[in-house]
Design an enzyme around this catalytic site. Structure first.
Site, PDB file in Angstrom:
ATOM      1  N   ASP A  50       0.826  -1.204   0.000  1.00  0.00           N
ATOM      2  CA  ASP A  50       0.000   0.000   0.000  1.00  0.00           C
ATOM      3  C   ASP A  50       0.858   1.251   0.000  1.00  0.00           C
ATOM      4  OD1 ASP A  50      -2.594  -1.450   2.116  1.00  0.00           O
ATOM      5  OD2 ASP A  50      -2.189  -1.587  -0.036  1.00  0.00           O
ATOM      6  N   SER A  95       5.435 -33.295  -8.679  1.00  0.00           N
ATOM      7  CA  SER A  95       6.508 -32.378  -9.055  1.00  0.00           C
ATOM      8  C   SER A  95       7.787 -33.188  -9.222  1.00  0.00           C
ATOM      9  CB  SER A  95       6.662 -31.293  -8.004  1.00  0.00           C
ATOM     10  OG  SER A  95       6.858 -31.899  -6.763  1.00  0.00           O
ATOM     11  N   GLU A 129      14.663 -33.871 -21.812  1.00  0.00           N
ATOM     12  CA  GLU A 129      13.742 -32.905 -22.441  1.00  0.00           C
ATOM     13  C   GLU A 129      13.977 -31.546 -21.801  1.00  0.00           C
ATOM     14  OE1 GLU A 129       9.811 -34.199 -21.378  1.00  0.00           O
ATOM     15  OE2 GLU A 129      10.138 -36.196 -22.192  1.00  0.00           O
ATOM     16  N   LYS A 131      13.096 -28.348 -19.806  1.00  0.00           N
ATOM     17  CA  LYS A 131      12.080 -28.094 -18.792  1.00  0.00           C
ATOM     18  C   LYS A 131      11.445 -26.738 -19.105  1.00  0.00           C
ATOM     19  CE  LYS A 131      11.367 -28.116 -13.803  1.00  0.00           C
ATOM     20  NZ  LYS A 131      10.656 -26.865 -13.719  1.00  0.00           N
ATOM     21  N   ASP A 133       9.310 -23.479 -18.900  1.00  0.00           N
ATOM     22  CA  ASP A 133       8.921 -22.623 -17.778  1.00  0.00           C
ATOM     23  C   ASP A 133       7.503 -22.094 -18.015  1.00  0.00           C
ATOM     24  OD1 ASP A 133       9.143 -21.311 -15.436  1.00  0.00           O
ATOM     25  OD2 ASP A 133      10.565 -19.809 -16.128  1.00  0.00           O
ATOM     26  N   ARG A 152      -2.775 -27.943 -12.503  1.00  0.00           N
ATOM     27  CA  ARG A 152      -2.197 -28.869 -11.544  1.00  0.00           C
ATOM     28  C   ARG A 152      -2.806 -28.689 -10.161  1.00  0.00           C
ATOM     29  NH1 ARG A 152       2.062 -28.677  -7.964  1.00  0.00           N
ATOM     30  NH2 ARG A 152       3.144 -30.661  -7.719  1.00  0.00           N
ATOM     31  N   TYR A 240       4.194 -34.026 -22.310  1.00  0.00           N
ATOM     32  CA  TYR A 240       5.414 -34.751 -21.942  1.00  0.00           C
ATOM     33  C   TYR A 240       5.233 -35.901 -20.961  1.00  0.00           C
ATOM     34  CZ  TYR A 240       5.046 -31.222 -18.259  1.00  0.00           C
ATOM     35  OH  TYR A 240       4.587 -30.423 -17.256  1.00  0.00           O
ATOM     36  N   LYS A 304      14.341 -38.483 -17.753  1.00  0.00           N
ATOM     37  CA  LYS A 304      13.354 -39.491 -17.337  1.00  0.00           C
ATOM     38  C   LYS A 304      13.830 -40.875 -17.754  1.00  0.00           C
ATOM     39  CE  LYS A 304       9.810 -36.124 -18.353  1.00  0.00           C
ATOM     40  NZ  LYS A 304       8.666 -35.727 -19.171  1.00  0.00           N
ATOM     41  N   LYS A 328      18.499 -28.180 -13.043  1.00  0.00           N
ATOM     42  CA  LYS A 328      18.203 -26.754 -13.237  1.00  0.00           C
ATOM     43  C   LYS A 328      19.401 -25.994 -13.810  1.00  0.00           C
ATOM     44  CE  LYS A 328      14.533 -25.459 -11.682  1.00  0.00           C
ATOM     45  NZ  LYS A 328      13.930 -25.384 -10.378  1.00  0.00           N
ATOM     46  N   CYS A 422      12.070  -8.643  19.476  1.00  0.00           N
ATOM     47  CA  CYS A 422      11.273  -8.818  18.259  1.00  0.00           C
ATOM     48  C   CYS A 422      10.783  -7.460  17.756  1.00  0.00           C
ATOM     49  CB  CYS A 422      10.078  -9.721  18.559  1.00  0.00           C
ATOM     50  SG  CYS A 422       8.884  -9.762  17.205  1.00  0.00           S
ATOM     51  N   CYS A 425       6.770  -7.311  18.340  1.00  0.00           N
ATOM     52  CA  CYS A 425       6.063  -7.325  19.624  1.00  0.00           C
ATOM     53  C   CYS A 425       6.972  -7.005  20.803  1.00  0.00           C
ATOM     54  CB  CYS A 425       5.383  -8.678  19.842  1.00  0.00           C
ATOM     55  SG  CYS A 425       6.537 -10.011  20.195  1.00  0.00           S
ATOM     56  N   CYS A 440      11.378 -15.251  17.820  1.00  0.00           N
ATOM     57  CA  CYS A 440      10.669 -14.408  18.772  1.00  0.00           C
ATOM     58  C   CYS A 440       9.982 -15.331  19.769  1.00  0.00           C
ATOM     59  CB  CYS A 440       9.634 -13.569  18.033  1.00  0.00           C
ATOM     60  SG  CYS A 440       8.382 -12.892  19.114  1.00  0.00           S
ATOM     61  N   CYS A 446       2.555 -12.184  19.729  1.00  0.00           N
ATOM     62  CA  CYS A 446       3.260 -11.466  18.665  1.00  0.00           C
ATOM     63  C   CYS A 446       2.315 -11.328  17.472  1.00  0.00           C
ATOM     64  CB  CYS A 446       4.524 -12.222  18.251  1.00  0.00           C
ATOM     65  SG  CYS A 446       5.407 -11.419  16.902  1.00  0.00           S
TER      66      CYS A 446
HETATM   67  S1  IVH Z   1       7.709 -34.320 -16.161  1.00  0.00           S
HETATM   68  C1  IVH Z   1       6.007 -36.949 -12.782  1.00  0.00           C
HETATM   69  N1  IVH Z   1       8.702 -32.925 -18.148  1.00  0.00           N
HETATM   70  O1  IVH Z   1       8.280 -29.039 -14.163  1.00  0.00           O
HETATM   71  C2  IVH Z   1       6.791 -36.003 -13.584  1.00  0.00           C
HETATM   72  N2  IVH Z   1       7.834 -31.743 -16.279  1.00  0.00           N
HETATM   73  O2  IVH Z   1       9.372 -29.138 -11.467  1.00  0.00           O
HETATM   74  C3  IVH Z   1       5.979 -34.984 -14.277  1.00  0.00           C
HETATM   75  N3  IVH Z   1       7.916 -29.311 -16.501  1.00  0.00           N
HETATM   76  O3  IVH Z   1       5.309 -29.880 -12.519  1.00  0.00           O
HETATM   77  C4  IVH Z   1       6.730 -33.841 -14.800  1.00  0.00           C
HETATM   78  N4  IVH Z   1       8.827 -29.265 -18.503  1.00  0.00           N
HETATM   79  O4  IVH Z   1       5.160 -28.435 -14.640  1.00  0.00           O
HETATM   80  C5  IVH Z   1       8.135 -32.879 -16.932  1.00  0.00           C
HETATM   81  N5  IVH Z   1       9.575 -31.828 -19.994  1.00  0.00           N
HETATM   82  C6  IVH Z   1       8.999 -31.780 -18.795  1.00  0.00           C
HETATM   83  C7  IVH Z   1       8.692 -30.560 -18.150  1.00  0.00           C
HETATM   84  C8  IVH Z   1       8.112 -30.593 -16.883  1.00  0.00           C
HETATM   85  C9  IVH Z   1       8.349 -28.532 -17.496  1.00  0.00           C
HETATM   86  C10 IVH Z   1       7.369 -28.822 -15.214  1.00  0.00           C
HETATM   87  C11 IVH Z   1       6.097 -29.467 -14.769  1.00  0.00           C
HETATM   88  C12 IVH Z   1       6.384 -30.030 -13.404  1.00  0.00           C
HETATM   89  C13 IVH Z   1       7.548 -29.215 -12.986  1.00  0.00           C
HETATM   90  C14 IVH Z   1       8.363 -29.936 -11.953  1.00  0.00           C
END
Ligand code: IVH
Length: 696
Positions: A50, A95, A129, A131, A133, A152, A240, A304, A328, A422, A425, A440, A446
């Site tokens: 704000d 995930s 593959e 990943k 975003d 999801r 995927y 995978k 990553k 703290c 508080c 704290c 608090c």
């Molecule tokens: S496989 C059980 N493949 O990454 C495994 N995930 O950090 C299912 N993502 O929730 C995920 N590219 O949203 C898979 N080539 C790829 C991906 C991928 C992006 C995302 C997906 C997942 C997240 C996990």
């Protein structure tokens, strides 16, 4: 900088200074808006937010000709609160675990080998593959027709976004060729960088909200209640992973992708089959080098296991598969200046030092604060107000201060002194033996802790009360409408008071009360998570719910487990994934009379459903407790344990009266003896294989 602009009275600003500050504020507020609305993860508290908006308004009032077409003052606040219908995922959307360096990737391979008990000669083939975003979705086709699309959500339950997904041009409405009767697949919805830039130009020209990055723009697009708005957002998708399949359609992941491609789904063309860790790492480096040329954002590589029968054997640990990992890319970094260091009080009283920064763009997002973790971190990095620092952010992780650019330190600067009291508080701040955090000691007196706990209680993965956001919690608490979580379920008694508050009317109050009533019935796992016990996140809450089954059982057992010599205590620390440290925090929660009172109060107002044991209820192992001892020949210990758990059993580390089976391999020792003493059923490996259904 000698004086931060925020401290300068508006009347003293020059035109240039005013323009520069409006520019910075627009970026900062947009980033907070998207963090709040798109990611549900606010970066600042409401007061701070704000203050930014007020500052923006004040400067605009003084310099009306500097008002920008995309000014925060011209944008409307929150998206519509009403929601999408919920969709339960038949197969949870999980995930992935993360790998950050070469060693992690090698360990991932080694783990797979150990688990499957492979010989050195046997190769492990993986599929690599990019990943993407974006946001993951599940799409369902029945008799070749697209019937259902869902986000999801929390992995178990998402939102029905079918109408919005129909606007994604590359997602087929009808499948080509002969497809299975039921086909569910998972993939990532994303926005290309060029489409994102064009969208932002259009938004800006129309005086509408601009997005911080393509991911947020895609998320915002998909979560529109009006599909015609989604249609104006150019979304794309890559598929995927499988979801629910009634019949197997391939033996390897690679072939699965091929089949999807044949049916008309977009599959990422960069996917490759890779043999062994070295090939994975080479693929990673190759894609990383081409990252900037790709038309969309990626944040790593996913590996995978190719063989689907191996995937099945490997199974899952809590919410991530053992057969896949996300490698990553390194976090994006930028340099900026620390304006000041403040201390924030969290839900469990932890004091976290935070660096307030000159806003800087890091990987497409404006960052104005970064965590300094704790006292030791500040000392180790020697971060001081006025310092130039390198900050980084990776994915959704809170930005961090990496290091100080020592050469740029101002002549006069002082090391940061951690407060003894703290800041919220005034209670004493304690640092327990062996802990890095200072805490704290004010507990619920608090205000920061009380508000944070309440916010957590109603948050999306907990009670998920629609229309009761952080702002309301804070205001309601301040004005005495709620003090403890149970008060939320008594808010209907205060409808009259709420109606007269600014921004509320009879309809919105009615909606709120209805939303609260709807959540008065809740699953045990969510309930446990909502309590906000230290170290008890969603995964641990599920473990507890699964183990104890009902709230009554859990409460009884936690009372009994206060005695560390008790069987109840042993039972608790024996749960796979809960060690003495987590157990300690759970028991500390129950040791406090105040917490027990809150629980007692809640059970009179709520219906907490027993944890439903999924699928495996018919298995002979459902609800049984199994102990493994000695070396098994046909299965690694890890795999045996995973199989037992998948069939609904609990695997314990020690034998007690509660044990149903002890599975004895070669060279078993005292546990086999103890089983005999207690009269517990003992199985050898073939007896075990029979119970779990031949195999093994
Ligand atoms: S496989 C059980 N493949 O990454 C495994 N995930 O950090 C299912 N993502 O929730 C995920 N590219 O949203 C898979 N080539 C790829 C991906 C991928 C992006 C995302 C997906 C997942 C997240 C996990």
């Amino acid at each position: 900088m000698s004086e931060t602009p925020a401290e300068r009275p508006v009347g003293d600003l020059s035109r240039e200074q005013a323009a520069a500050e409006l520019d910075a504020l627009a970026g900062e507020i947009a980033a907070h808006d998207s963090a709040y609305h798109q990611d549900d993860a606010p970066l600042v508290d409401d007061a701070e937010y704000d203050a930014l908006r007020r500052r923006n308004d004040a400067i605009e009032a003084h310099f009306p000709d500097l008002i920008r077409p995309n000014s925060p003052s011209r944008r409307v606040g929150a998206p519509a609160a009403a929601g999408f219908a919920k969709v339960a995922h038949t197969i949870p959307m999980l995930s992935l675990g993360n790998a950050f360096d070469e060693a992690d990737v090698r360990e991932f391979h080694a783990r797979i080998r150990r688990f499957l008990g492979l010989t050195e000669a046997e190769p492990v083939v993986l599929v690599g593959e990019p990943k993407i975003d974006g946001l993951s979705v599940s799409v369902r086709y029945e008799e070749g027709k697209f019937t259902l699309g869902a986000t999801r959500g929390d992995g178990l339950e998402g939102e029905n976004v079918t109408a919005n997904l129909r606007t994604v041009a590359s997602l087929p409405e009808t499948l080509k060729g002969k497809a299975p009767d039921v086909l569910e697949a998972r993939g990532e919805v994303y926005m290309q960088r060029n489409d994102f830039a064009a969208l932002n130009r259009r938004q800006e020209a129309a005086g509408r909200k601009v997005f911080a990055n393509p991911r947020n723009a895609a998320a915002g697009g998909l979560r529109q209640l009006d599909p015609s708005v989604t249609a104006g957002r150019p979304l794309k998708i890559f598929l995927y992973a499988p979801g629910e399949l009634r019949t197997p359609i391939a033996e390897t992941h690679w072939d699965f992708l091929d089949r999807l491609r044949d049916w008309g789904f977009p599959i990422n063309p960069l996917a490759r089959r890779l043999e062994g860790a070295d090939a994975c790492l080479e693929f990673y480096r190759d894609i990383e080098g081409r990252r900037a040329e790709l038309p969309y954002d990626i944040d790593g590589i996913v590996y995978k296991v190719d063989r689907l029968d191996w995937q099945e054997r490997l199974g899952f640990v809590s919410r991530a598969p053992r057969w896949a990992i996300a490698h990553k890319f390194p976090a994006e970094r930028a340099e900026t200046v620390v304006r000041e260091i403040t201390v924030q009080v969290g839900r469990t009283g932890t004091l976290t030092p935070v660096a307030r920064l000159e806003p800087v763009t890091v990987g497409g997002v404006v960052v104005s604060r970064a965590t300094l973790h704790n006292e030791d971190e500040i000392a180790r990095k020697n971060v001081r107000a006025g310092d130039s620092v390198v900050v980084q952010r990776a994915g959704d992780v809170i930005p961090q201060v990496v290091s100080v650019v020592v050469g740029k330190r101002p002549d006069v600067s002082e090391p940061f002194k951690f407060p003894e009291l703290c800041p919220q508080c005034g209670s004493r701040v304690a640092r327990e033996e062996g802990e890095v955090a200072r805490r704290c000691t004010g507990g619920l007196i608090c205000p920061a802790q009380a508000v944070e706990r309440l916010k957590h209680f109603v948050s999306r993965d907990a009670f998920d009360i629609e229309g009761l956001g952080a702002k309301h919690i804070k205001a309601f608490r301040k004005d005495g409408l709620i003090a403890s979580p149970a008060d939320i379920f008594r808010l209907h008694e205060k409808s009259g008071d709420i109606e007269t508050r600014q921004g509320w009317g009879s309809k919105s109050v009615e909606n709120l009360i209805a939303a609260i009533r709807q959540r008065a019935t809740i699953g045990l796992d969510r309930f446990i998570y909502a309590l906000g016990i230290r170290q008890v996140g969603q995964a641990t809450a599920r473990l507890l719910a699964k183990h104890y089954g009902s709230l009554a059982d859990w409460r009884r057992s936690m009372a009994a487990a206060q005695d560390p010599e008790s069987e109840a205590y042993r039972d608790l620390v024996d749960i796979d994934g809960i060690g003495p440290s987590v157990a300690g925090d759970i028991l500390a929660f129950f040791a406090e009379a105040h917490n027990r009172d809150v629980l007692e109060d809640l059970v009179t107002l709520l219906t907490v459903g027993d944890f439903a044991v999924p699928a495996a209820t018919l298995s002979p192992l459902a609800g049984k407790t199994v102990v493994f001892t000695g070396t098994l020949e046909n299965m690694s210990r890890g795999e045996a344990k995973a199989r037992a758990e998948a069939l609904g059993a609990k695997v314990a580390g020690s034998v007690s009266k509660k044990t149903d089976y002890v599975v004895v391999g070669a060279d078993a020792g005292s546990k086999a003896r103890k089983a005999a003493e207690l009269g517990v059923a003992v199985l050898d490996e073939s007896g075990w294989a029979e119970i779990i259904g031949g195999g093994g």
